[in-house]
Design a protein around this motif. Structure first.
Motif, short mmCIF file in Angstrom:
data_model
loop_
_atom_site.label_atom_id
_atom_site.label_comp_id
_atom_site.label_asym_id
_atom_site.label_seq_id
_atom_site.Cartn_x
_atom_site.Cartn_y
_atom_site.Cartn_z
N PHE A 41 0.98 -4.88 6.86
CA PHE A 41 0.10 -4.29 5.86
C PHE A 41 -0.17 -2.83 6.20
O PHE A 41 -0.14 -2.42 7.36
N VAL A 42 -0.42 -2.06 5.16
CA VAL A 42 -0.70 -0.63 5.27
C VAL A 42 -2.07 -0.38 4.68
O VAL A 42 -2.36 -0.79 3.54
N TYR A 43 -2.93 0.29 5.44
CA TYR A 43 -4.27 0.62 4.97
C TYR A 43 -4.45 2.14 5.01
O TYR A 43 -4.20 2.78 6.04
N ALA A 44 -4.86 2.72 3.90
CA ALA A 44 -5.11 4.16 3.83
C ALA A 44 -6.54 4.42 4.28
O ALA A 44 -7.49 4.15 3.54
N ASP A 45 -6.68 4.92 5.49
CA ASP A 45 -8.01 5.19 6.04
C ASP A 45 -8.56 6.52 5.52
O ASP A 45 -9.75 6.64 5.26
N LYS A 46 -7.69 7.50 5.39
CA LYS A 46 -8.07 8.80 4.86
C LYS A 46 -6.94 9.30 3.96
O LYS A 46 -5.77 8.97 4.16
N GLY A 47 -7.27 10.12 2.99
CA GLY A 47 -6.26 10.72 2.14
C GLY A 47 -5.56 9.71 1.24
O GLY A 47 -6.07 8.63 0.96
N GLU A 48 -4.35 10.07 0.80
CA GLU A 48 -3.56 9.21 -0.08
C GLU A 48 -2.10 9.26 0.36
O GLU A 48 -1.66 10.23 0.98
N THR A 49 -1.34 8.21 0.01
CA THR A 49 0.07 8.16 0.36
C THR A 49 0.84 7.43 -0.73
O THR A 49 0.26 6.69 -1.53
N ILE A 50 2.15 7.63 -0.75
CA ILE A 50 3.02 6.96 -1.71
C ILE A 50 3.73 5.81 -1.00
O ILE A 50 4.41 6.01 0.01
N ILE A 51 3.56 4.61 -1.52
CA ILE A 51 4.13 3.40 -0.93
C ILE A 51 5.25 2.88 -1.84
O ILE A 51 5.11 2.87 -3.06
N THR A 52 6.35 2.45 -1.23
CA THR A 52 7.41 1.75 -1.97
C THR A 52 7.45 0.31 -1.51
O THR A 52 7.49 0.02 -0.31
N SER A 53 7.43 -0.62 -2.46
CA SER A 53 7.54 -2.04 -2.19
C SER A 53 8.67 -2.58 -3.04
O SER A 53 8.56 -2.65 -4.27
N ASP A 54 9.80 -2.94 -2.37
CA ASP A 54 11.04 -3.25 -3.08
C ASP A 54 11.39 -2.06 -3.98
O ASP A 54 11.61 -0.98 -3.48
N THR A 56 9.35 -0.84 -6.44
CA THR A 56 8.16 -0.31 -7.07
C THR A 56 7.50 0.73 -6.19
O THR A 56 7.30 0.51 -4.99
N GLU A 57 7.15 1.87 -6.76
CA GLU A 57 6.48 2.94 -6.04
C GLU A 57 5.09 3.15 -6.63
O GLU A 57 4.92 3.15 -7.85
N PHE A 58 4.09 3.31 -5.77
CA PHE A 58 2.73 3.50 -6.25
C PHE A 58 1.93 4.28 -5.22
O PHE A 58 2.34 4.43 -4.07
N ARG A 59 0.76 4.73 -5.63
CA ARG A 59 -0.10 5.54 -4.77
C ARG A 59 -1.18 4.66 -4.13
O ARG A 59 -1.85 3.88 -4.80
N LEU A 60 -1.31 4.80 -2.81
CA LEU A 60 -2.35 4.07 -2.07
C LEU A 60 -3.43 5.08 -1.70
O LEU A 60 -3.18 6.06 -1.00
N LYS A 61 -4.65 4.85 -2.19
CA LYS A 61 -5.77 5.77 -1.97
C LYS A 61 -6.63 5.31 -0.81
O LYS A 61 -6.54 4.17 -0.36
N ALA A 62 -7.49 6.22 -0.34
CA ALA A 62 -8.37 5.91 0.79
C ALA A 62 -9.20 4.66 0.49
O ALA A 62 -9.77 4.52 -0.59
N GLY A 63 -9.24 3.74 1.46
CA GLY A 63 -9.98 2.50 1.29
C GLY A 63 -9.17 1.37 0.72
O GLY A 63 -9.68 0.26 0.54
N GLU A 64 -7.87 1.62 0.44
CA GLU A 64 -7.01 0.59 -0.17
C GLU A 64 -5.96 0.09 0.82
O GLU A 64 -5.52 0.83 1.70
N LEU A 65 -5.56 -1.15 0.61
CA LEU A 65 -4.63 -1.83 1.52
C LEU A 65 -3.55 -2.53 0.72
O LEU A 65 -3.80 -3.00 -0.39
N TYR A 66 -2.35 -2.62 1.31
CA TYR A 66 -1.25 -3.32 0.65
C TYR A 66 -0.48 -4.14 1.67
O TYR A 66 -0.16 -3.66 2.76
N PHE A 67 -0.19 -5.41 1.31
CA PHE A 67 0.60 -6.31 2.15
C PHE A 67 2.08 -6.24 1.76
O PHE A 67 2.41 -6.33 0.57
#
Length: 313
Positions: A41-54, A56-67
């Motif tokens: 899992f990836v958790y955005a502690d600060k700032g924002e990042t671009i995550i690719t899952s298979d 699909t690409e999306f933006r992960l913002k501070a305070g958000e998590l993705y498995f």
């Protein structure tokens, strides 16, 4: 007299932990991606990042998590604007003697893996505890994105590895309860008491207030006055949740913001110092070193050195 023992069932059991990272990426960082047969899992502690899952690409913002599910392709990159801080933890679940309860909980993780999750104060605290123990357990940097293996220190604090496992299991259980996916196995939908919820609301209020005033110099009295909270209550809450006082936490927020700005490369140290309300760049540098162990120049050189490496094939 006979006292019958109680054997509680295990809902979530961590098998192997593969990595625990706390990354501080520059705005131009890119990791082209990988797949592996365990969870991450990836958790955005600060700032924002671009995550690719298979695909699909999306933006992960501070305070958000993705498995990321096992065998799922995943990649990450900075968006060129905001320098992110990320927690990345990879693990698998215990596969020996799985009970029906464990199998059911594993299915819940698959359900969690298909959406962005916003975590609460309790879950953030557990992640912070994991990182704290990891720093004492691994004989390597936690922020090196090119590290394939994480060697353990020859001497570690008593039970450090066990605590990491327990904190991670508690984190996953809390997530399952939080998002009400454990309802079918008889777990309460709302594990936190009203008091805890109220505490989280107060802490969110205080931390948001401090972030809004990050460019100023404020006093403890001002924090208490503007948020209608007593000094003793405020310091007790901050100590319990962050193991520090309100003003020191405020300084930590400033330095974290400074680190992001250094990684973005758009401002020099004098501009960063002034923008965060410091009276001089010399005082800013002393504060930076007190909290990070490095001067701003040393930190900038360290991040640059990591960025110039190439990710191993």
């Amino acid at each position: 007299m006979y006292y019958p023992g109680i054997d509680f069932q295990t809902s979530i059991s961590i098998g192997t932990i593969y990595s625990i990272h706390y990354y501080e990426y520059r705005t131009d960082f890119t990791f082209s991606g990988e797949t592996h047969d365990f969870w991450e899992f990836v958790y955005a502690d600060k700032g924002e990042t671009i995550i690719t899952s298979d695909q699909t690409e999306f933006r992960l913002k501070a305070g958000e998590l993705y498995f990321h599910k096992p065998n799922e392709f995943h990649a990450v990159r900075s968006d060129g604007q905001i320098a992110p801080n990320l927690i990345v933890i990879s693990f698998d679940l215990s596969v020996s003697n799985k009970s029906d309860l464990q199998l059911s909980s594993e299915k819940q993780l698959f359900a969690l893996s298909d959406r962005i999750l916003r975590i609460d104060q309790t879950e953030r605290r557990l992640l912070a505890l994991i990182i704290q123990e990891a720093k004492q357990s691994f004989d390597c940097r936690l922020d090196d994105p090119y590290l394939a293996a994480m060697p353990l220190k020859q001497t570690m604090p008593l039970g450090s590895g066990q605590l990491i496992r327990l904190y991670l299991e508690e984190f996953l259980l809390h997530l399952l309860r939080h998002f009400e996916h454990a309802q079918s196995i008889g777990l309460d939908k709302k594990p936190a008491s009203y008091k805890l919820k109220n505490t989280e609301e107060i802490l969110d209020l205080i931390t948001n207030y401090l972030k809004q005033h990050i460019h100023e110099q404020i006093t403890l009295e001002q924090i208490c006055h503007d948020n209608l909270i007593g000094r003793t209550q405020l310091q007790k809450l901050m100590k319990e949740q962050f193991n520090t006082g309100a003003i020191n936490y405020f300084h930590q927020l400033k330095i974290e913001t400074a680190k992001q700005q250094i990684r973005s490369g758009r401002l020099n140290f004098t501009q960063i110092s002034a923008g965060l309300g410091y009276q001089s760049v010399q005082y800013f540098s002393r504060q930076f070193k007190n909290l990070t162990g490095m001067t701003p120049t040393e930190y900038s050189s360290s991040i640059k050195a990591l960025a110039e490496n190439s990710f191993p094939e």
